[in-house]
Design a protein around this motif. Structure first.
Motif, PDB file in Angstrom:
ATOM      1  N   ARG A  18       0.870  -1.182   0.000  1.00  0.00           N
ATOM      2  CA  ARG A  18       0.000   0.000   0.000  1.00  0.00           C
ATOM      3  C   ARG A  18       0.899   1.221   0.000  1.00  0.00           C
ATOM      4  O   ARG A  18       1.873   1.272   0.732  1.00  0.00           O
ATOM      5  N   GLY A  19       0.585   2.176  -0.833  1.00  0.00           N
ATOM      6  CA  GLY A  19       1.387   3.378  -0.896  1.00  0.00           C
ATOM      7  C   GLY A  19       0.681   4.467  -1.679  1.00  0.00           C
ATOM      8  O   GLY A  19      -0.483   4.340  -2.041  1.00  0.00           O
ATOM      9  N   THR A  20       1.409   5.526  -1.937  1.00  0.00           N
ATOM     10  CA  THR A  20       0.874   6.712  -2.595  1.00  0.00           C
ATOM     11  C   THR A  20       1.699   7.027  -3.826  1.00  0.00           C
ATOM     12  O   THR A  20       2.903   6.781  -3.852  1.00  0.00           O
ATOM     13  N   VAL A  21       1.061   7.594  -4.837  1.00  0.00           N
ATOM     14  CA  VAL A  21       1.781   8.112  -5.991  1.00  0.00           C
ATOM     15  C   VAL A  21       2.179   9.553  -5.657  1.00  0.00           C
ATOM     16  O   VAL A  21       1.322  10.396  -5.381  1.00  0.00           O
ATOM     17  N   TYR A  22       3.480   9.819  -5.648  1.00  0.00           N
ATOM     18  CA  TYR A  22       3.985  11.152  -5.358  1.00  0.00           C
ATOM     19  C   TYR A  22       4.200  11.929  -6.651  1.00  0.00           C
ATOM     20  O   TYR A  22       4.450  11.327  -7.698  1.00  0.00           O
ATOM     21  N   PRO A  23       4.131  13.255  -6.580  1.00  0.00           N
ATOM     22  CA  PRO A  23       4.303  14.065  -7.803  1.00  0.00           C
ATOM     23  C   PRO A  23       5.596  13.767  -8.551  1.00  0.00           C
ATOM     24  O   PRO A  23       5.603  13.738  -9.782  1.00  0.00           O
ATOM     25  N   PHE A  41       5.778  -2.914  -7.557  1.00  0.00           N
ATOM     26  CA  PHE A  41       5.623  -4.367  -7.689  1.00  0.00           C
ATOM     27  C   PHE A  41       6.762  -5.085  -6.957  1.00  0.00           C
ATOM     28  O   PHE A  41       6.543  -6.114  -6.317  1.00  0.00           O
ATOM     29  N   ASP A  42       7.974  -4.539  -7.025  1.00  0.00           N
ATOM     30  CA  ASP A  42       9.103  -5.148  -6.330  1.00  0.00           C
ATOM     31  C   ASP A  42       8.880  -5.158  -4.818  1.00  0.00           C
ATOM     32  O   ASP A  42       9.179  -6.144  -4.141  1.00  0.00           O
ATOM     33  N   GLU A  43       8.342  -4.077  -4.283  1.00  0.00           N
ATOM     34  CA  GLU A  43       8.058  -4.050  -2.845  1.00  0.00           C
ATOM     35  C   GLU A  43       7.018  -5.105  -2.476  1.00  0.00           C
ATOM     36  O   GLU A  43       7.119  -5.752  -1.431  1.00  0.00           O
ATOM     37  N   ALA A  44       6.035  -5.310  -3.339  1.00  0.00           N
ATOM     38  CA  ALA A  44       5.036  -6.357  -3.099  1.00  0.00           C
ATOM     39  C   ALA A  44       5.688  -7.738  -3.125  1.00  0.00           C
ATOM     40  O   ALA A  44       5.300  -8.621  -2.358  1.00  0.00           O
ATOM     41  N   ASN A  45       6.687  -7.918  -4.016  1.00  0.00           N
ATOM     42  CA  ASN A  45       7.407  -9.207  -4.072  1.00  0.00           C
ATOM     43  C   ASN A  45       7.897  -9.609  -2.695  1.00  0.00           C
ATOM     44  O   ASN A  45       7.716 -10.752  -2.271  1.00  0.00           O
ATOM     45  N   TRP A  46       8.559  -8.668  -2.014  1.00  0.00           N
ATOM     46  CA  TRP A  46       9.204  -9.013  -0.751  1.00  0.00           C
ATOM     47  C   TRP A  46       8.202  -9.302   0.354  1.00  0.00           C
ATOM     48  O   TRP A  46       8.457 -10.139   1.229  1.00  0.00           O
ATOM     49  N   GLU A  86      -2.791   0.062  -4.127  1.00  0.00           N
ATOM     50  CA  GLU A  86      -2.820  -1.181  -3.362  1.00  0.00           C
ATOM     51  C   GLU A  86      -2.475  -2.328  -4.310  1.00  0.00           C
ATOM     52  O   GLU A  86      -2.941  -2.339  -5.451  1.00  0.00           O
ATOM     53  N   ILE A  87      -1.663  -3.245  -3.827  1.00  0.00           N
ATOM     54  CA  ILE A  87      -1.315  -4.432  -4.611  1.00  0.00           C
ATOM     55  C   ILE A  87      -1.704  -5.670  -3.820  1.00  0.00           C
ATOM     56  O   ILE A  87      -1.405  -5.779  -2.632  1.00  0.00           O
ATOM     57  N   ARG A  88      -2.367  -6.573  -4.506  1.00  0.00           N
ATOM     58  CA  ARG A  88      -2.693  -7.890  -3.944  1.00  0.00           C
ATOM     59  C   ARG A  88      -1.997  -8.919  -4.820  1.00  0.00           C
ATOM     60  O   ARG A  88      -1.992  -8.795  -6.041  1.00  0.00           O
ATOM     61  N   SER A  89      -1.438  -9.932  -4.174  1.00  0.00           N
ATOM     62  CA  SER A  89      -0.609 -10.907  -4.883  1.00  0.00           C
ATOM     63  C   SER A  89      -1.243 -12.285  -4.861  1.00  0.00           C
ATOM     64  O   SER A  89      -1.883 -12.666  -3.879  1.00  0.00           O
ATOM     65  N   HIS A  90      -1.034 -13.012  -5.951  1.00  0.00           N
ATOM     66  CA  HIS A  90      -1.629 -14.334  -6.128  1.00  0.00           C
ATOM     67  C   HIS A  90      -0.537 -15.301  -6.572  1.00  0.00           C
ATOM     68  O   HIS A  90       0.059 -15.108  -7.637  1.00  0.00           O
ATOM     69  N   LEU A  91      -0.284 -16.302  -5.765  1.00  0.00           N
ATOM     70  CA  LEU A  91       0.693 -17.327  -6.107  1.00  0.00           C
ATOM     71  C   LEU A  91       0.064 -18.260  -7.135  1.00  0.00           C
ATOM     72  O   LEU A  91      -0.991 -18.843  -6.891  1.00  0.00           O
ATOM     73  N   ARG A 102       1.332 -13.442  -9.610  1.00  0.00           N
ATOM     74  CA  ARG A 102       0.782 -12.252 -10.255  1.00  0.00           C
ATOM     75  C   ARG A 102       0.427 -11.223  -9.200  1.00  0.00           C
ATOM     76  O   ARG A 102      -0.108 -11.558  -8.142  1.00  0.00           O
ATOM     77  N   HIS A 103       0.735  -9.973  -9.517  1.00  0.00           N
ATOM     78  CA  HIS A 103       0.334  -8.848  -8.686  1.00  0.00           C
ATOM     79  C   HIS A 103      -0.763  -8.087  -9.416  1.00  0.00           C
ATOM     80  O   HIS A 103      -0.666  -7.859 -10.621  1.00  0.00           O
ATOM     81  N   ASP A 104      -1.785  -7.680  -8.688  1.00  0.00           N
ATOM     82  CA  ASP A 104      -2.832  -6.808  -9.218  1.00  0.00           C
ATOM     83  C   ASP A 104      -2.733  -5.479  -8.493  1.00  0.00           C
ATOM     84  O   ASP A 104      -2.914  -5.419  -7.271  1.00  0.00           O
ATOM     85  N   MET A 105      -2.431  -4.408  -9.242  1.00  0.00           N
ATOM     86  CA  MET A 105      -2.306  -3.069  -8.672  1.00  0.00           C
ATOM     87  C   MET A 105      -3.611  -2.314  -8.930  1.00  0.00           C
ATOM     88  O   MET A 105      -4.053  -2.218 -10.070  1.00  0.00           O
TER      89      MET A 105
END
Length: 152
Positions: A18-23, A41-46, A86-91, A102-105
């Motif tokens: 979970r995070g924010t898009v910064y300018p 997506f890389d942060e979601a990986n970990w 928000e990213i949710r991940s599916h193995l 797969r990540h869904d953003m």
């Protein structure tokens, strides 16, 4: 810890990022630049890896690591400065030495799918720089989190 939540496994229900898009993450067109999609997506990986037992401590102590060998991103909707992501991940698959997920953003405010990312990663021995089988405890944890469990 609950294994099942509302018809899906816990991993599918809990965000891995979970995070924010910064300018400063936006390009000349005004939407988030592709380099930042990859970073999020890389942060979601970990976070996904940690849920499977591939924690930073495990990787350090065991001399193991993870390496991406394929990554495919599909961009669906733009994200703008201030949007909550928000990213949710599916193995999707676990093999002897590799994993596919797969990540869904999504835009957390609107629920709209912004991008998907499918990744194949390889479990490796850092000293020999070669692929290595997952430990049994990692494989067992991963099998419990498969989006579509394999038939026995």
């Amino acid at each position: 810890m609950k294994d099942e939540i509302a018809g899906g496994n816990a991993m599918e229900q809990e965000a891995t990022y979970r995070g924010t898009v910064y300018p400063w993450q936006c390009d000349h067109v005004g939407h988030m630049n592709i380099m930042w999609y990859v970073g999020k997506f890389d942060e979601a990986n970990w976070n996904l890896f940690a849920r499977l037992g591939l924690t930073p401590s495990y990787l350090r102590i065991s001399g193991r690591g993870m390496a991406a060998v394929q990554q495919n991103i599909a961009y669906k909707r733009e994200l703008l400065a201030g949007d909550i992501v928000e990213i949710r991940s599916h193995l999707l698959e676990i093999r002897d030495k590799s994993i596919r997920f797969r990540h869904d953003m999504t835009n957390a405010e609107t629920g709209e799918l912004a991008a998907t990312c499918e990744i194949t990663g390889v479990h490796m021995d850092r000293q020999f720089r070669k692929s290595a089988p997952f430990a049994d405890c990692i494989r067992e944890a991963a099998l419990k989190h498969l989006a579509e469990p394999a038939e026995v």
